[in-house]
Design an enzyme around this catalytic site. Structure first.
Site, PDB file in Angstrom:
ATOM      1  N   GLY A 259       1.934  -8.472   1.083  1.00 30.17           N
ATOM      2  CA  GLY A 259       0.642  -9.048   0.698  1.00 30.17           C
ATOM      3  C   GLY A 259      -0.517  -8.198   1.165  1.00 30.17           C
TER       4      GLY A 259
ATOM      5  N   HIS B 273      -0.619  -0.886  -3.729  1.00 30.75           N
ATOM      6  CA  HIS B 273       0.317  -1.848  -4.334  1.00 30.75           C
ATOM      7  C   HIS B 273       0.133  -1.892  -5.861  1.00 30.75           C
ATOM      8  CE1 HIS B 273      -0.297  -3.770  -0.194  1.00 30.75           C
ATOM      9  NE2 HIS B 273       0.995  -3.500  -0.205  1.00 30.75           N
TER      10      HIS B 273
ATOM     11  N   ARG C 103      -3.305  -2.454   6.954  1.00 36.73           N
ATOM     12  CA  ARG C 103      -3.729  -2.425   8.365  1.00 36.73           C
ATOM     13  C   ARG C 103      -5.080  -1.726   8.560  1.00 36.73           C
ATOM     14  NH1 ARG C 103       2.131  -2.124   9.490  1.00 36.73           N
ATOM     15  NH2 ARG C 103       2.666  -3.926  10.789  1.00 36.73           N
TER      16      ARG C 103
HETATM   17  P1  AMP Z   1       3.427  -3.206   2.481  1.00 38.11           P
HETATM   18  O1  AMP Z   1       2.826  -4.392   1.817  1.00 38.11           O
HETATM   19  O2  AMP Z   1       2.486  -2.453   3.361  1.00 38.11           O
HETATM   20  O3  AMP Z   1       4.755  -3.509   3.110  1.00 38.11           O
HETATM   21  O4  AMP Z   1       3.743  -2.174   1.316  1.00 38.11           O
HETATM   22  C1  AMP Z   1       4.476  -2.537   0.184  1.00 38.11           C
HETATM   23  C2  AMP Z   1       4.759  -1.293  -0.621  1.00 38.11           C
HETATM   24  O5  AMP Z   1       3.542  -0.686  -1.007  1.00 38.11           O
HETATM   25  C3  AMP Z   1       5.555  -0.239   0.176  1.00 38.11           C
HETATM   26  O6  AMP Z   1       6.520   0.350  -0.684  1.00 38.11           O
HETATM   27  C4  AMP Z   1       4.492   0.740   0.564  1.00 38.11           C
HETATM   28  O7  AMP Z   1       4.987   2.052   0.764  1.00 38.11           O
HETATM   29  C5  AMP Z   1       3.579   0.685  -0.646  1.00 38.11           C
HETATM   30  N1  AMP Z   1       2.252   1.177  -0.281  1.00 38.11           N
HETATM   31  C6  AMP Z   1       1.465   0.752   0.730  1.00 38.11           C
HETATM   32  N2  AMP Z   1       0.332   1.486   0.793  1.00 38.11           N
HETATM   33  C7  AMP Z   1       0.417   2.413  -0.196  1.00 38.11           C
HETATM   34  C8  AMP Z   1      -0.421   3.483  -0.635  1.00 38.11           C
HETATM   35  N3  AMP Z   1      -1.584   3.752  -0.057  1.00 38.11           N
HETATM   36  N4  AMP Z   1      -0.004   4.215  -1.677  1.00 38.11           N
HETATM   37  C9  AMP Z   1       1.186   3.971  -2.295  1.00 38.11           C
HETATM   38  N5  AMP Z   1       2.018   2.983  -1.914  1.00 38.11           N
HETATM   39  C10 AMP Z   1       1.649   2.214  -0.882  1.00 38.11           C
END
Ligand code: AMP
Length: 282
Positions: free
Chosen positions: A31, A37, A187
């Site tokens: 989320g 995302h 974050r």
């Molecule tokens: P998270 O919600 O942070 O667990 O991320 C979910 C997915 O989004 C994971 O596969 C992350 O690697 C991807 N993600 C998060 N930030 C980025 C970004 N800046 N660029 C590309 N993918 C991202």
């Protein structure tokens, strides 16, 4: 767009789509959705008949002193983002539906889970892999999309999918950055104005490293980056390593495709970033 909160309900819907010949794409998230995302969602929309976004702040991937409780939760905004980007299903299970008190199965990936971030976050990847494998099974995904920002996570999941013969294909997606170069992350919202400004140096330093990599040896490039990262105000570097793109082993002078991976604290926020570097053959 439908919002599904129950594990068995989601699995039943997914199985029905499979029966009808649909191909399903899954984007696992915690989320606090942002443009990173959204890029994963857009990629699924181009390839899959059905796009499922899961939103689940996974308790078993956080250490006891980590930010599980204060992790940003922005459900209403997330649902708007999903709707605007033509997501078919948002899967938002409750913690006790995913991990009832009698849950006993965890998946480990030897060595890869213990290096780099794994050294500083014991059990983190065990938690990530376990939840992602459950999400694959619940969503019956043909493809699942992961950002290269979490490079170690991506490589570990590729290994799991190969080792355990999953039908789900892991699709890597490029890092989405702010104009300043800072890799977008949920974050980042923890950063103060000054920390945000400082954090913009991380990508600059990695970019300079890519240039140095063309003409200098690995040890020089690594030492240089470490020194520059340490100079960022309020920073504490967990690691700065040059690893093999394929298997995360330490790169040597003959490794052609490498990734410079870094993790550091800025005040009380832990950030990760990386850049891929390819040796030019003469
Ligand atoms: P998270 O919600 O942070 O667990 O991320 C979910 C997915 O989004 C994971 O596969 C992350 O690697 C991807 N993600 C998060 N930030 C980025 C970004 N800046 N660029 C590309 N993918 C991202």
């Amino acid at each position: 767009m439908r919002i599904i909160k129950n594990v068995l309900h989601m699995q039943k819907i997914a199985l029905n789509h499979i029966k009808n010949g649909d191909e399903i794409g899954l984007i696992p998230t915690m989320g606090a959705l942002h443009d990173g995302h959204v890029s994963l969602i857009a990629k699924s929309r181009r390839s899959d008949d059905i796009t499922v976004v899961s939103i689940f702040v996974n308790p078993i991937q956080f250490g006891p002193n980590e930010d599980y409780l204060k992790y940003p939760r922005t459900v209403n905004k997330d649902l708007e983002v999903c709707k605007k980007n033509h997501v078919d299903y948002v899967f938002m299970p409750a913690v006790n539906d995913m991990f009832p008190s009698n849950h006993k199965t965890f998946i480990e990936v030897k060595i890869l889970q213990d290096i780099l971030c794994g050294k500083f976050r014991p059990n983190h990847f065990r938690g990530v892999v376990t939840v992602v494998v459950k999400l694959f099974n619940i969503s019956c995904a043909d493809r699942s999309y992961f950002g290269m920002k979490d490079f170690q996570q991506l490589k570990i999941l590729e290994k799991v999918a190969r080792d355990l013969n999953f039908k789900t294909k892991i699709i890597p997606c490029p890092i989405v950055r702010e104009k300043s170069g800072l890799a977008i992350s949920s974050r980042n919202s923890y950063l103060s104005v000054e920390e945000k400004k400082s954090s913009e140096n991380i990508f600059k330093i990695l970019k300079e490293a890519s240039e140095d990599f063309k003409i200098r040896n690995l040890n020089f490039v690594k030492k240089n980056v470490l020194e520059k990262l340490k100079k960022i105000p309020d920073s504490k570097v967990d690691y700065a390593e040059i690893v093999d793109f394929n298997d995360l082993s330490l790169a040597d002078k003959d490794t052609r495709k490498v990734v410079f991976v870094v993790a550091l604290w800025l005040g009380r926020t832990r950030l990760i970033d990386n850049t891929v570097m390819i040796k030019q053959t003469k």
